[in-house]
Design an enzyme around this catalytic site. Structure first.
Site, short mmCIF file in Angstrom:
data_model
loop_
_atom_site.label_atom_id
_atom_site.label_comp_id
_atom_site.label_asym_id
_atom_site.label_seq_id
_atom_site.Cartn_x
_atom_site.Cartn_y
_atom_site.Cartn_z
N CYS A 1 0.83 -1.20 0.00
CA CYS A 1 0.00 0.00 0.00
C CYS A 1 0.87 1.26 0.00
CB CYS A 1 -0.92 -0.02 1.23
SG CYS A 1 -2.01 1.39 1.24
N GLY B 1 -8.86 -8.19 -7.79
CA GLY B 1 -9.51 -7.22 -6.92
C GLY B 1 -10.70 -6.56 -7.56
C1 LIG Z 1 -10.59 0.21 -3.14
C2 LIG Z 1 -9.30 -0.53 -3.01
C3 LIG Z 1 -8.79 -0.77 -1.76
C4 LIG Z 1 -7.59 -1.50 -1.62
N1 LIG Z 1 -7.15 -1.82 -0.36
C5 LIG Z 1 -6.07 -2.65 -0.22
C6 LIG Z 1 -5.69 -3.15 1.05
O1 LIG Z 1 -6.33 -2.89 2.09
N2 LIG Z 1 -4.60 -3.95 1.11
C7 LIG Z 1 -3.87 -4.29 -0.02
O2 LIG Z 1 -2.90 -5.03 0.07
N3 LIG Z 1 -4.23 -3.83 -1.22
C8 LIG Z 1 -5.31 -3.05 -1.35
N4 LIG Z 1 -5.71 -2.68 -2.61
C9 LIG Z 1 -4.99 -3.19 -3.79
C10 LIG Z 1 -5.61 -4.52 -4.25
O3 LIG Z 1 -5.47 -5.53 -3.27
C11 LIG Z 1 -4.94 -5.02 -5.55
O4 LIG Z 1 -3.58 -5.24 -5.30
C12 LIG Z 1 -5.07 -4.01 -6.68
O5 LIG Z 1 -6.38 -3.50 -6.77
C13 LIG Z 1 -4.67 -4.62 -8.03
O6 LIG Z 1 -5.52 -5.71 -8.35
P1 LIG Z 1 -6.76 -5.52 -9.39
O7 LIG Z 1 -6.19 -4.86 -10.61
O8 LIG Z 1 -7.22 -6.92 -9.65
O9 LIG Z 1 -7.77 -4.67 -8.72
C14 LIG Z 1 -6.88 -1.94 -2.76
C15 LIG Z 1 -7.40 -1.65 -4.03
C16 LIG Z 1 -8.60 -0.97 -4.17
C17 LIG Z 1 -9.16 -0.72 -5.54
#
Ligand SMILES: Cc1cc2nc3c(=O)[nH]c(=O)nc-3n(C[C@H](O)[C@H](O)[C@H](O)COP(=O)(O)O)c2cc1C
Length: 327
Positions: free
Chosen positions: A92, A225
């Site tokens: 993060c 995600g």
């Molecule tokens: C709204 C939101 C909140 C997120 N919160 C976290 C979190 O609490 N911890 C974390 O490791 N990643 C967090 N992420 C990142 C996601 O876990 C993931 O790594 C990222 O969205 C990329 O994957 P995706 O393209 O499939 O969405 C968050 C992403 C989004 C969109």
């Protein structure tokens, strides 16, 4: 534990209600909590922060922090509450997170992270895993990533989830950090080639079954995600095509089950929109999905009218699929 497909930890999204809902669609995916900060677990209401419904299992608890003591205490508590895995957030990039020294900025302090991971594993028997990015700022070469994983591996961690983008610390907003740095899947594949004995899970920008299948030829698992949050019934395709599960409930069956949960939760003081907001995308891609969204937007926040509205939800569901032709 089966980590072939997992739903990514997402703040304000993957709370216990979302996880309960997703589990109604998918038996096989691994679910993650939102990140919970170890200091909050230490000082806050542990039951409120950590309790969940056993029907959500398997669930991994994601924690953030940089104090070996607090992280290991949080891991122990996580195990006691029944979680199946503890995951440390090293991905993060938000400013607030940096100020408090957790998330991706810890990539600058690998020795401290290794200490944290060792302590965490000494306090719990369940797996401790890491979620990280391929690099940060100007540090984005493969050797740096490989050295990092080598070091963390010495602590006994066997599973690494890699978001295939670097984090831009302090420069981008969290949203930009999820979209602007380019995805470099090749670096994640290379990690798997180098560390055959480790479980490597790829994450970032994965949206289709074909993409999932391609990644699974190169790495051990895929974490998704946003596409699942925005279109949760994608999990039905995943059950069908990845787990060969032909017995997936329909959208209507899912809502029927969810309403039973909703009624119980409302009695405990949960507000209707805390649960139903997660279902906005359930009919995503179906003609007529706007009916569902509009109906929920208009009704789920109505004050003091929650219970009376529940049966109307069922009425709506009954006609939602027929809405195909209505547009
Ligand atoms: C709204 C939101 C909140 C997120 N919160 C976290 C979190 O609490 N911890 C974390 O490791 N990643 C967090 N992420 C990142 C996601 O876990 C993931 O790594 C990222 O969205 C990329 O994957 P995706 O393209 O499939 O969405 C968050 C992403 C989004 C969109």
């Amino acid at each position: 534990m089966n980590r072939k497909i997992s739903v990514a930890p997402m703040m304000d999204c993957t709370d216990k209600h979302e996880r309960y809902f997703l589990r109604l669609i998918s038996k096989n995916v691994l679910l993650y909590t939102e990140m919970i900060v170890s200091e909050a677990i230490d000082r806050g209401d542990k039951k409120k922060l950590l309790s969940f419904n056993v029907k959500e299992k398997p669930v991994a608890l994601q924690i953030g922090g940089s104090s070996p003591k607090l992280l290991s205490n949080a891991s122990k508590l996580g195990e006691e509450f029944g979680y199946d895995e503890i995951n440390l957030n090293l991905g993060c990039p938000s400013k607030k997170v940096q100020k408090n020294r957790f998330g991706a900025c810890l990539l600058k302090e690998p020795k401290l992270v290794a200490e944290c991971l060792s302590e965490m594993q000494s306090k719990t028997k369940i797996p401790v895993t890491v979620k990280t990015r391929i690099g940060y700022d100007d540090i984005e070469d493969y050797d740096n990533l490989s050295n990092l994983i080598s070091l963390f591996k010495t602590t006994g961690v066997k599973t690494f989830i890699i978001h295939a983008r670097k984090a831009m610390l302090g420069k981008f907003t969290p949203k930009q950090n999820l979209n602007i740095p380019p995805l470099k899947y090749g670096m994640v594949y290379k990690l798997k080639e180098e560390f055959k004995d480790l479980e490597i899970i790829i994450n970032g920008g994965i949206t289709t079954i074909d993409e999932i299948k391609n990644h699974l030829n190169k790495v051990d698992g895929v974490m998704i995600g946003r596409s699942i949050y925005h279109s949760p019934y994608m999990l039905a395709d995943i059950e069908n095509n990845i787990f060969n599960n032909t017995n997936v409930p329909s959208r209507e069956e899912v809502i029927k089950e969810l309403v039973i949960y909703l009624k119980k939760e409302i009695k405990k003081g949960t507000r209707m929109n805390q649960i139903m907001r997660h279902t906005l995308g359930l009919f995503h891609g179906q003609t007529g999905s706007s009916f569902w969204k509009r109906y929920l937007s208009e009704n789920m926040c109505v004050r003091n009218a929650d219970v009376q509205k529940i049966d109307h939800i069922m009425d709506k569901v009954k006609f939602a699929p027929q809405a195909h032709s209505v547009g």
